[in-house]
Design a protein around this motif. Structure first.
Motif, short mmCIF file in Angstrom:
data_model
loop_
_atom_site.label_atom_id
_atom_site.label_comp_id
_atom_site.label_asym_id
_atom_site.label_seq_id
_atom_site.Cartn_x
_atom_site.Cartn_y
_atom_site.Cartn_z
N ASP A 259 0.84 -1.21 0.00
CA ASP A 259 0.00 0.00 0.00
C ASP A 259 0.86 1.25 0.00
O ASP A 259 0.55 2.24 -0.69
CB ASP A 259 -0.92 -0.01 1.22
CG ASP A 259 -1.99 -1.09 1.14
OD1 ASP A 259 -2.21 -1.62 0.03
OD2 ASP A 259 -2.59 -1.41 2.19
N TYR B 179 2.24 1.88 -3.47
CA TYR B 179 1.25 2.49 -4.35
C TYR B 179 1.12 3.99 -4.05
O TYR B 179 0.98 4.81 -4.97
CB TYR B 179 -0.11 1.81 -4.16
CG TYR B 179 -0.32 0.60 -5.04
CD1 TYR B 179 -0.40 0.74 -6.42
CD2 TYR B 179 -0.44 -0.68 -4.49
CE1 TYR B 179 -0.59 -0.37 -7.23
CE2 TYR B 179 -0.62 -1.79 -5.29
CZ TYR B 179 -0.69 -1.63 -6.67
OH TYR B 179 -0.87 -2.72 -7.47
N ARG B 180 1.19 4.31 -2.80
CA ARG B 180 1.08 5.72 -2.40
C ARG B 180 2.24 6.54 -2.99
O ARG B 180 2.04 7.62 -3.56
CB ARG B 180 1.09 5.80 -0.87
CG ARG B 180 0.92 7.18 -0.28
CD ARG B 180 1.09 7.12 1.24
NE ARG B 180 0.88 8.42 1.86
CZ ARG B 180 -0.28 8.81 2.35
NH1 ARG B 180 -1.32 8.00 2.31
NH2 ARG B 180 -0.40 10.00 2.91
N PHE C 236 4.17 5.62 -5.54
CA PHE C 236 4.14 5.54 -7.00
C PHE C 236 3.20 6.58 -7.59
O PHE C 236 3.48 7.17 -8.65
CB PHE C 236 3.70 4.13 -7.41
CG PHE C 236 3.66 3.91 -8.90
CD1 PHE C 236 4.82 3.67 -9.61
CD2 PHE C 236 2.44 3.94 -9.58
CE1 PHE C 236 4.77 3.46 -10.99
CE2 PHE C 236 2.39 3.75 -10.95
CZ PHE C 236 3.57 3.50 -11.67
N SER C 237 2.06 6.81 -6.92
CA SER C 237 1.09 7.78 -7.43
C SER C 237 1.57 9.22 -7.29
O SER C 237 1.03 10.12 -7.94
CB SER C 237 -0.24 7.61 -6.68
OG SER C 237 -0.10 7.95 -5.31
N GLU C 238 2.59 9.44 -6.47
CA GLU C 238 3.15 10.78 -6.28
C GLU C 238 4.48 10.88 -7.01
O GLU C 238 5.55 11.02 -6.41
CB GLU C 238 3.30 11.07 -4.79
CG GLU C 238 1.97 11.08 -4.04
CD GLU C 238 2.14 11.28 -2.53
OE1 GLU C 238 3.28 11.47 -2.09
OE2 GLU C 238 1.12 11.22 -1.82
N ASN C 239 4.41 10.78 -8.33
CA ASN C 239 5.57 10.93 -9.21
C ASN C 239 6.66 9.89 -8.94
O ASN C 239 7.86 10.18 -9.08
CB ASN C 239 6.16 12.34 -9.11
CG ASN C 239 5.16 13.39 -9.55
OD1 ASN C 239 4.42 13.19 -10.52
ND2 ASN C 239 5.09 14.50 -8.83
N MET C 240 6.26 8.72 -8.52
CA MET C 240 7.18 7.59 -8.33
C MET C 240 8.35 7.93 -7.39
O MET C 240 9.49 7.59 -7.63
CB MET C 240 7.71 7.09 -9.67
CG MET C 240 6.64 6.48 -10.56
SD MET C 240 7.31 5.69 -12.05
CE MET C 240 7.86 7.13 -12.94
N ASP D 285 5.35 6.60 5.10
CA ASP D 285 4.32 6.02 4.21
C ASP D 285 3.79 4.71 4.78
O ASP D 285 2.58 4.46 4.81
CB ASP D 285 4.91 5.77 2.83
CG ASP D 285 5.24 7.05 2.07
OD1 ASP D 285 4.51 8.04 2.25
OD2 ASP D 285 6.23 7.04 1.31
N CYS E 227 -0.08 3.89 6.19
CA CYS E 227 -0.89 2.79 5.68
C CYS E 227 -1.22 1.79 6.78
O CYS E 227 -2.30 1.18 6.79
CB CYS E 227 -0.17 2.09 4.54
SG CYS E 227 0.03 3.10 3.06
#
Length: 520
Positions: free
Chosen positions: A444, A447-448, A450-454, A461, A465
């Motif tokens: 999780d 993913y967090r 990755f969604s913020e410009n990798m 983080d 989660c």
């Protein structure tokens, strides 16, 4: 009557001397079977004629007088020509399973088997098909021709090494494991596996053990109930469970000839009981890696059929196939769900379960059973009694040290550097989490990020989660408590090493860590 003796030559010799008139040999290895029958005829009575027939070449004489007048390629005519043989002849019939549905062929075989009992003629039918017509089954002795033993495979490997001229760097232990890996294959299958291993590396060494094991996967196509696992897990990929790992390493050489000579029996199996997500299925895969043995998963749901007796027959075939492939690991996952007895199946599940229990108790082949279970209450008491398992291990909630190790394992799996994370904080804040939940928090968090410009994943983080997840120790508090009480009552051995965070209770130990994330 069925014969499952591994000593085929001795049993065949007894049948011939007893004037058995019809023998059905079930085997895919026609060449080896014919050679075995021929050797028996030559060693017992060289004057006794041994003749083989197939639908293309007709009759050919293997032992005894080299002339035979009959040359028919038609099955009915060939059976008639058998009258021309001597009264002490052995006639090997190939391809006759193709004519099982012909009522005239079946009638003629029965007639001859009844007539020949007054002399020394014997009909031997070779067939790869396990199904024999009921009309013939009653007249025949049915023999399951065994696959090559370790001595035969070793001799064939030596021949292959000599003829190929390759370099053999096998250690004594590696050679034994390669022969063990080939056990259960036909001789042709073993030769192909050896040859492919040689071609892959240009030599033969201990690296080829796993390649030979992987070749066994094709054998399992005969059973829908057995699934071959090609990929296993190394001990480094399984966090914690130190006591269980030590137990397994101590028995790594248990299936060797050296252990047999020492007087040690092959281990029977272990039961892994515990909280969901603590690594029971992962452990089954780890055992296969430590011991370098093929891992078979028994899909119990596939054992059950709609016809009367079909479920029991599927069970027998699956277990017989596992024994053929042995030494191996037979993994029965969530066994309590597989054999939940119902009143609407006319006792089928009970009969299947009883057959499995009897096999586990009486088996002599080196099939190591790994049974996993989550619900203790659903397990019948006779399953866990001594004699069926060598040990019963309980997989508890991971300790602080184990959680730190689990975080390191899953971070490395996902190309993260554990040293860049605050493992002490993560282990402390994950109190009450099982390994599967720890893995999910890392996924999780990735993913967090990755969604913020990798961007790179951080400790924060993972902690964020973690706060959003409700661990099983909270959502299933009563179930977890009941399982841990079962351990405290001394009914199993803990798979983890006792630490200062655990205290004695009723003569055993039980984790006393509080659930830091427990919700009101």
């Amino acid at each position: 009557m069925q014969i499952a003796e591994p000593d085929f030559s001795r049993r065949l010799n007894i049948s011939l001397r007893a004037r058995v008139t019809l023998i059905v040999v079930i085997t895919p290895e026609e060449e080896r079977a014919v050679s075995g029958i021929r050797e028996v005829c030559e060693s017992w009575d060289p004057s006794r004629q041994c003749i083989a027939w197939d639908c293309v070449g007709g009759f050919s004489v293997l032992v005894g007088p080299k002339t035979f007048p009959g040359q028919s390629r038609d099955p009915l005519a060939a059976l008639d020509d058998m009258i021309k043989t001597g009264e002490d002849a052995v006639v090997i019939l190939k391809d006759f399973h193709e004519y099982w549905n012909n009522p005239q062929v079946k009638r003629r075989i029965r007639n001859f088997s009844q007539e020949f009992r007054y002399n020394r003629r014997t009909i031997v039918i070779l067939t790869p098909a396990t199904r024999v017509p009921d009309e013939i089954r009653d007249e025949a002795v049915i023999v399951h021709f065994p696959p090559p033993n370790a001595a035969e495979l070793s001799a064939d490997l030596d021949t292959l090494i000599t003829t190929s001229g390759i370099t053999c760097s096998l250690t004594d232990g590696g050679r034994e494991k390669i022969i063990q890996a080939a056990l259960g294959m036909t001789l042709n299958q073993a030769r192909r596996a050896f040859s492919k291993a040689i071609v892959a590396h240009g030599r033969l060494d201990d690296r080829d053990i796993d390649a030979i094991i992987a070749e066994k996967k094709d054998i399992l196509s005969a059973s829908d109930a057995l699934e071959f696992y090609s990929y296993t897990e190394t001990p480094e990929n399984v966090g914690g469970l130190a006591v269980l790992k030590e137990w397994l390493v101590l028995r790594e050489r248990a299936f060797t000839q050296e252990a047999k000579n020492f007087g040690l029996p092959a281990p029977k199996g272990i039961a892994l009981i515990g909280i969901p997500g603590t690594g029971k299925s992962l452990t089954a895969k780890m055992i296969a890696d430590i011991w370098h043995l093929p891992l078979l998963r028994l899909d119990v749901g596939s054992l059950f059929g709609s016809l009367v007796g079909e479920s029991e027959e599927r069970t027998r075939r699956a277990l017989a196939l596992a024994e053929t492939i042995s030494p191996c690991i037979l993994w029965v996952d969530e066994i309590e769900k597989a054999f939940a007895f119902g009143s609407g199946d006319a006792g089928t599940s009970q009969r299947v379960f009883a057959h499995l229990l009897t096999w586990m108790q009486d088996k002599t082949s080196p099939c190591f059973v790994v049974a996993t279970a989550n619900n203790i209450a659903a397990l019948p008491p006779e399953l866990l009694r001594k004699g069926r398992f060598d040990e019963i291990f309980f997989l508890d909630l991971p300790t602080f040290e184990e959680r730190r190790e689990i975080f390191s394992v899953h971070l490395r799996k996902r190309k993260c550097i554990p040293a860049e994370f605050d493992l002490e904080t993560l282990a402390r804040e994950s109190d009450g989490y099982v390994g599967a939940e720890i893995e999910q928090t890392i996924i999780d968090a990735m993913y967090r990020a990755f969604s913020e410009n990798m961007r790179r994943v951080t400790t924060e983080d993972i902690l964020t989660c973690m706060q959003a997840q409700v661990p099983l120790s909270v959502s299933q508090r009563e179930t977890v408590a009941a399982l841990r009480t079962w351990l405290a009552e001394g009914r199993a051995q803990s798979a983890s090493r006792v630490t200062t965070s655990r205290a004695p209770m009723h003569g055993k130990t039980i984790a006393l860590e509080t659930f830091a994330h427990e919700r009101p």
